[in-house]
Write an enzyme that holds these catalytic residues in place. Structure first.
Site, PDB file in Angstrom:
ATOM      1  N   ASN A   1       1.664  -0.015   5.540  1.00  0.00           N
ATOM      2  CA  ASN A   1       2.139  -0.656   4.310  1.00  0.00           C
ATOM      3  C   ASN A   1       3.038  -1.804   4.724  1.00  0.00           C
ATOM      4  OD1 ASN A   1       4.600   0.233   1.768  1.00  0.00           O
ATOM      5  ND2 ASN A   1       3.096  -1.386   1.768  1.00  0.00           N
ATOM      6  N   GLY A   2       2.640  -3.013   4.367  1.00  0.00           N
ATOM      7  CA  GLY A   2       3.454  -4.157   4.718  1.00  0.00           C
ATOM      8  C   GLY A   2       2.587  -5.329   5.095  1.00  0.00           C
TER       9      GLY A   2
ATOM     10  N   CYS B   1       0.834  -1.198   0.000  1.00  0.00           N
ATOM     11  CA  CYS B   1       0.000   0.000   0.000  1.00  0.00           C
ATOM     12  C   CYS B   1       0.869   1.248   0.000  1.00  0.00           C
ATOM     13  CB  CYS B   1      -0.854   0.029   1.261  1.00  0.00           C
ATOM     14  SG  CYS B   1      -1.840  -1.456   1.468  1.00  0.00           S
TER      15      CYS B   1
END
Ligand code: AMP
Length: 472
Positions: A108-109, A5
């Protein structure tokens, strides 16, 4: 759930300024990192507000929504399409309210131990609204904040969560930027005329007319308050593990990630490809858009004429967002038009960034053959993708990865190319210009920097042991 993301966080100096429009623009700049959903959360000194929804940034927000999001601090998120979890509950940021206030988290991840953590939290009474591991992070953070100060609380959360995470967190008038100890996903800090910004990629900082200050360091927490910044190095590892796929495909060419301009890295990869896999051809053409910079490099090193042979319809999203194979195949035809006079009677080198399932390459080779190409040599700016990503790129399952079960000549036959050349591991590392031990190349080697349940993880022992041995 694998979430590749984009995240952003902004803190303005002047508490009477509104931050939502800037976050909105930053999310636009990060749209390539996620097209499925978008969200913004802001704080105005009293209340924390949020708006999120499914769709592209411009579809989720209109003027009225932006003007309702009052406040000088905030975070934003764009979410990548993932199989299964495309419901509104999984949109980010996640907002958790607790007795001392509210915490919003954008992530994000991907955590590799979120199932265990979630189970533990559920056992002790926590109720979850989504299937996303980001909500697990938000719950853990709230629990720790009830016990200790900010720094200790984040440290404690970082000791529990394992995986990749670049986070922006909104807590009252404070924005936090946190990067996992391996620095797997990118995150950087920029100076704005009116405050500070943290974002997944520096292109978002450029969009806001800001200046890139530096990357958030692996294991670092950066605290932004009233446009001022403080840094806390919460864990430190010997070697980071930056995601190699960001350099190959994911990040924008105009972004600088961990000191490297993506455009230059990709030109280098193209040049490396020309060295390793020369071709007897008269034209080198990119597969747009991701192959453009690579093809420039191939052309520069080989001297073969650069001419675009395929035109992309820019108003169609990436084919990957199509949920099933039939739709993906139709989408390739919809999205690419061959420029017949550039192709007919020519011997082509077609350059693309990667082959995942092989569908795109096959379609494109067929397309240029039908347009009259005499020869089609395919050159790929990554080594074969042989293993899934567990750390934040929603790639495909092992069964879907063509190079996981076929040799290079086998892939060449499936995609119907006259020749196929992938850049070598060494060539790729040289082109990126970072030491090999600073990269996560799990998708190319099957060796991950962390222990992945059921996977081979050669680097894991050294890195994880080192991580857990950090003094508290
Ligand atoms: P395919 O081989 O048909 O699965 O498609 C490969 C193409 O999709 C590559 O050339 C990339 O441009 C693009 N691609 C590769 N990885 C991803 C990803 N994780 N998400 C979206 N698109 C991707």
């Amino acid at each position: 759930m694998h979430d590749a993301c984009g995240v952003v966080g902004i803190s303005l100096k002047d508490e009477y300024c509104n931050v939502a429009t800037s976050i909105y623009f930053a999310l636009f700049a990060l749209q390539h990192r996620g097209q499925e959903a978008a969200g913004i959360s802001v704080h105005d000194g009293r209340a924390t507000r949020i708006h999120r929804g499914r769709g592209l940034v411009f579809e989720v927000f209109d003027d009225a929504q932006i003007s309702l999001l009052r406040g000088s601090v905030g975070i934003g998120h764009v979410r990548y399409p993932t199989t299964g979890g495309a419901c509104l509950e999984n949109c980010q940021p996640f907002l958790v309210k607790y007795k001392d206030g509210a915490v919003a988290v954008a992530h994000n991840g991907n955590l590799v131990n979120s199932a265990q953590l979630r189970e533990q939290l559920e056992q002790s009474g926590d109720i979850f609204h989504s299937t996303s591991d980001t909500e697990v992070i938000a719950h853990l953070l709230v629990r720790e904040l009830l016990k200790s100060d900010l720094q200790e609380a984040v440290k404690a959360v970082m000791r529990k969560i394992v995986g990749s995470y670049s986070l922006t967190v909104l807590m009252g008038d404070t924005v936090l930027a946190i990067r996992d100890p391996l620095g797997i996903k990118p995150l950087c800090i920029g100076q704005l005329e009116t405050g500070l910004v943290v974002a997944s990629e520096s292109a978002a900082i450029d969009t806001l007319n800001g200046t890139l200050i530096r990357d958030v360091r692996p294991g670092e927490m950066v605290v932004l308050r009233q446009g001022e910044m403080k840094s806390y190095q919460l864990t430190r590892l010997h070697n980071p593990s930056h995601c190699v796929f960001e350099y190959i495909y994911f990040a924008r060419p105009d972004s600088i990630l961990d000191g490297k301009l993506i455009y230059d890295v990709r030109v280098n990869i193209g040049a490396q490809l020309a060295e390793e896999h020369p071709a007897d051809a008269d034209t080198v053409s990119p597969v747009p858009d991701s192959g453009i910079t690579l093809a420039v490099g191939y052309h520069q090193r080989s001297g073969i004429n650069y001419l675009e042979c395929l035109m992309k319809n820019r108003y169609i999203g990436r084919t990957f967002i199509m949920p099933d194979q039939t739709m993906r195949e139709t989408a390739v035809r919809l999205k690419m038009n061959p420029i017949r006079p550039h192709i007919e009677g020519h011997e082509l080198v077609l350059v693309d960034d990667s082959i995942v399932r092989g569908t795109t390459s096959r379609r494109i080779v067929d397309l240029v053959r039908r347009a009259g190409a005499k020869k089609v040599h395919v050159r790929i700016g990554s080594p074969p993708i042989i293993a899934p990503c567990y750390l934040g790129i929603d790639m495909a399952s092992r069964e879907e990865l063509i190079a996981a079960y076929k040799t290079i000549p086998g892939v060449e036959a499936v995609i119907n190319a006259d020749s196929l050349g992938y850049v070598s591991h060494e060539g790729l590392i040289k082109a990126i210009g970072l030491p090999e031990e600073h990269l996560c190349m799990g998708c190319l080697t099957g060796v991950y920097p962390l222990e992945i349940p059921g996977e081979k993880c050669i680097m894991a022992q050294t890195k994880l042991t080192e991580y857990l041995a950090q003094p508290s």
